[in-house]
Structure formats: C-alpha cells, structure tokens
Design an enzyme around this catalytic site. Structure first.
Site, PDB file in Angstrom:
ATOM      1  CG  ASP A  96      -1.433   5.501  -0.643  1.00 23.09           C
ATOM      2  OD1 ASP A  96      -0.971   5.134   0.452  1.00 23.09           O
ATOM      3  OD2 ASP A  96      -1.632   6.699  -0.924  1.00 23.09           O
TER       4      ASP A  96
ATOM      5  CG  ASP B 173      -0.595   6.748   4.452  1.00 20.16           C
ATOM      6  OD1 ASP B 173      -0.257   6.572   3.263  1.00 20.16           O
ATOM      7  OD2 ASP B 173      -1.119   7.797   4.864  1.00 20.16           O
TER       8      ASP B 173
ATOM      9  CD  GLU C 200       0.206  10.317  -1.073  1.00 17.23           C
ATOM     10  OE1 GLU C 200      -0.996  10.124  -1.339  1.00 17.23           O
ATOM     11  OE2 GLU C 200       0.622  10.498   0.097  1.00 17.23           O
TER      12      GLU C 200
END
Length: 504
Positions: free
Chosen positions: A348, A287, A319
C-alpha cells in the site's frame, strides 16, 4: 467482454448501466510451452519504470470517470472511477490467458460522504474539528445547538453519559473503546451530536465503523482546542456549541478481484494484495494506484515462469472505508482455506514523493508465526541492495489486519503517508525533513505527478523478489499453526487503526 466481467460491471455500476471503457494492450505470449522455475533476479530484471508509468497514466484516465458525480477524478467505491478500475484490473489479468484463475468477490459495502460541516465552540469556529468517517448528518442536515456536556470516563459505557446530555452535545475523551461505541451511547441518551476530543495534539482522523441507528453526528477534535473547554468545565462554567454536518451514509455493492496461478501447490499459497479504491477527494494514483499497478506488473511478468507454490494476487475494494474488502475476504474463508494461505503481504503506497523505505515491524512475539520471517526477507533485500530502511508500526492501518487477526502470518512495505519525515530520515533517503512523506495524501493532487519513480521501481522489484522467493519454496518458513489466543490478544491490544483512520 467475458460474461464474468459483465457481471462485475453490473455489480459495481448498479442500475445506472455506466459504460466502462477498457484499456487494452497487446496480450503477452503465455503459451503452455515449458517454463523455467521462477528466479528472483530474472523476475526483478523484467520490472520496467516505463511500464509502471504507462499503467499509472491509464489509471488516471480511469479516475476521470468519476468526474461526472464528484466534479474531479476519483476512484472511491461506488463511483464510475472505481468501476473502471475493477474493469481495468480484470481485463489485464484476462489478457494473460490461462496462467491465472480469476474471480471477483462481490460484497455489500458501506460508503460515507461528507458534503459540508462546521463546528462552533462558544464564539469560535473550530479549526481542528473533522467529521468522523461514516458519521450521519445532523438532524435535518441543519445546524444543531446545545451546551457541551462533559462525559465521564471515556464514554465506553452508557452509564458514563449524564441525563443532561439529552438535547445537547456530548464531549467525550478519546480512549480504549471504538468511536462508534461512544457515538452510539451518546445517541441512546438523546444527544444531538458528539465530539470526541484527543488527549494528544495529533488529529483525530477517525471512523464510526459499522453504522448504527443510534449514531449521531460526530466530530473529532484535536490540537489545543480541548484544553480551554476542559478548563471551563473545571470551573463549573458552561460552553455552548453549534454543530453542523451534511453527510450521507449508504450501502453499495463492490468487489474484490482475486487472481491465482493455475499451477503451483494450492495447499501452499503465497498471497499478496493492494487496494483498488481511492478516497473521494482524489484519484489515488499513489494511494494505492502504485500498489495496484505494482501487483499487476509483477503478475504480468510472472507468467514467463513456472512456480512450485501457488501465487494469489488480490485487489481489495473498500480499504479507504475501513478495510471492508480484505475483512470480507478473510471472514469468508473456511478453516481449510485459511490454512492454505502460508502468508499475506500488503503493498500500500509504493511511490510516495518524499519517500522512506518502510518495513512493517511484524514480530512473531506479537503476530502469527512467520510474520517476522517476512519482515526479515525485506530487511535482507534492502541490505543486499545497499539501501537504507526504517521500521513502522504493524498497527492495523492496511489490509494485512484481517489476516493477522485470523492467524495468517503477514508483513509488508510502504513509502509513507501523512507522517512527517525526520531529519535522520532525510539523511537516509533524501527528500525534505519536516514534510509529509506524501504531501498529496488523500488529496486531489495525488495524480501521476505525485509518484517517485525511483522508489516505485525499487519497491516493485522487492515485491517481485518476495513473490519469487516463496513461489519457489517455503523451505525454512514456519508451518502454519492454529492461532494462539494470547498472540491474537497482544496484537489487538496494540491496534488503534482499522484502515487509514483511527477507530479507537
């Protein structure tokens, strides 16, 4: 080092002049000889698990640059690990020659870090309490004491807060307005802290969003803990509490990186993105190191082909702090530049170890026209490959959010974060039912060993397919139209997230 890269490093490393190592590989042959038009199957064939894994190992070494400040690898914005990530991305694109025009977009970002916290309710230390993202510290970074004061309605109006909240701790129901609004109203009425309790048992991993001088130290509370407190209130009994948060909220400079093919119709751009940052707690190799690397690898292999439509790759910063980079980018677009983007695809978390092949359920009824066509492209590819897939909400959790709000069609795929894999999904994809899709989500163990190579290769091939399809032609894809207010409102009414945290 190119002058533009020097400027980028200065922007993200600040006055401390952190020395960023570079991770070079042999430049590809991207000479200007005639190239065949990009073909999906040919581009997919160039995707290599070995190359993906090699890049992941390099990215983990970059994350180690954050150890000096955080005592563990991290690529959170403002860290040396994130500065190194930006340098790695930038240099990787520079090595591809003049196939891409590359730029960096520096912008101010808000960064928050919680060092220590505790919430005591009555005589019990809370087990579910968690500080909101971008929360300020309690006064003097010391414990504050007071009675819990029940707030009427959902705390969306200052009039919901009784005068008795002054000097005490506001107890506020989660509802339809932003957590930041609730905290601000609590501060305006003199509360020393605030607790937002959930009416569901799910955790409240929330963010206060844009800092306000009126914000107070704010916790989210979930599970069964709110029920006995509400019962005491119903009997007119008081509940005292101790709240403590040691936190820091600061403004830093960071940067998005944009790479666009120098060839292809610039009025019809295929755009796709991944985020370059991790959370402070770990290196973020899944991630979203996995998405970052997938885009780098597809961008690298695309140089062997010609394109009819321009392809624009983006690596967003911030983000994890609330979609800061992608929002900044979209907000900076002129109306004409907005219309040049035919669609945006978000990638993502491509390699979760307990994965499911997830497609954002983007429909034209609730999103800009063309979003459903993107969704159907993914469906058709998985079905042609004989693979199962499932749908997940298109609810603002990642960087597509700003594009949808700006009327740009969007979509994307993922492999799962902290959600629980069901028995049906275990039957469809393998793995462990009842466990998180990514057991290391937002943790220190999100390292190279946290990647499922099978899922990663599959999804990187699908990314290649999505790029090749629209780089060749937009035949059959809806033309861009001016956003319809009703469509935008439908999406916004259903959106509870802004990034990985709830904001309402």
């Amino acid at each position: 080092m190119a002058p533009s890269l020097l400027a980028l490093c200065a922007a993200v490393a600040g006055a401390s002049a952190i020395q960023i190592p570079f991770f070079s590989q042999a430049p590809l042959d991207v000479a200007n000889e005639p190239k065949l038009l990009v073909d999906s199957a040919a581009l997919q064939d160039l995707i290599s698990g070995d190359r993906l894994l090699a890049r992941a190992k390099k990215l983990y070494e970059v994350a180690k640059l954050g150890e000096h400040e955080y005592n563990h690898p991290t690529r959170v914005i403002g860290s040396a690990g994130h500065a190194g990530t930006l340098s790695y991305i930038y240099e990787s694109i520079l090595e591809l020659g003049d196939y891409y025009d590359i730029s960096n977009q520096s912008f101010p970002a808000v960064s928050g870090q919680v060092f220590e916290y505790k919430l005591v309710l009555g005589d019990t230390v809370s087990k579910s309490a968690a500080p909101m993202g971008l929360t300020p510290a309690t006064k003097g970074k010391e414990p504050v004491y007071g009675d819990l004061v029940f707030v009427q309605n959902e705390g969306c109006s200052a009039s919901d807060f009784p005068d008795s909240v002054a000097g005490n701790i506001a107890f506020i129901k989660r509802g339809t307005c932003p957590f930041g609004t609730k905290s601000e109203h609590a501060g305006q009425k003199g509360a020393v802290a605030a607790i937002v309790y959930n009416y569901e048992t799910d955790p409240v991993q929330g963010t206060l969003g844009t800092p306000s001088p009126n914000h107070v130290a704010t916790f989210g509370l979930s599970g069964e803990e709110p029920s006995p407190i509400l019962e005491q209130f119903s009997k007119n009994h008081s509940v005292d509490a101790i709240a403590y948060i040691d936190a820091e909220v600061s403004e830093i400079q960071t940067a998005n990186i944009i790479a666009q093919t120098s060839a292809g119709d610039p009025a019809n751009c295929v755009m796709l993105g991944a985020h370059s940052d991790s959370v402070a707690e770990g290196p973020g190799i899944n991630d979203d190191g996995s998405g970052t690397i997938s885009l780098l690898e597809v961008a690298t292999q695309l140089t062997k082909f010609a394109v009819n439509n321009c392809v624009r790759f983006a690596w967003w910063a911030g983000e994890e702090e609330g979609l800061l980079g992608s929002d900044y980018y979209v907000d900076s677009l002129s109306p004409a530049e907005n219309r040049r983007i035919r669609l945006f695809m978000d990638y993502d978390m491509m390699a979760s170890p307990n994965f499911a092949y997830q497609i954002y359920n983007a429909t034209n009824a609730a999103n800009p026209l063309g979003s459903e066509q993107v969704r159907d492209l993914y469906i058709a590819w998985y079905e042609a490959a004989g693979l199962n897939y499932t749908f997940i909400p298109f609810d603002g959790r990642s960087d597509y959010d700003g594009f949808i709000r700006a009327g740009i069609p969007g979509g994307g795929i993922a492999t799962g974060a902290e959600g629980i894999k069901s028995k049906d999904e275990a039957a469809m994809f393998g793995g462990e039912a009842g466990e998180w899709y990514d057991p290391c989500y937002h943790q220190l163990c999100d390292d190279v060993g946290n990647l499922n190579e099978t899922a990663w290769i599959v999804n990187t091939k699908l990314i290649a397919h999505s790029v090749a399809t629209y780089a060749r032609s937009f035949k059959g894809f809806p033309e861009r139209i001016t956003r319809v207010a009703a469509t935008a409102s439908v999406y916004e009414e259903e959106t509870k997230y802004h990034g990985n945290k709830l904001f309402i």
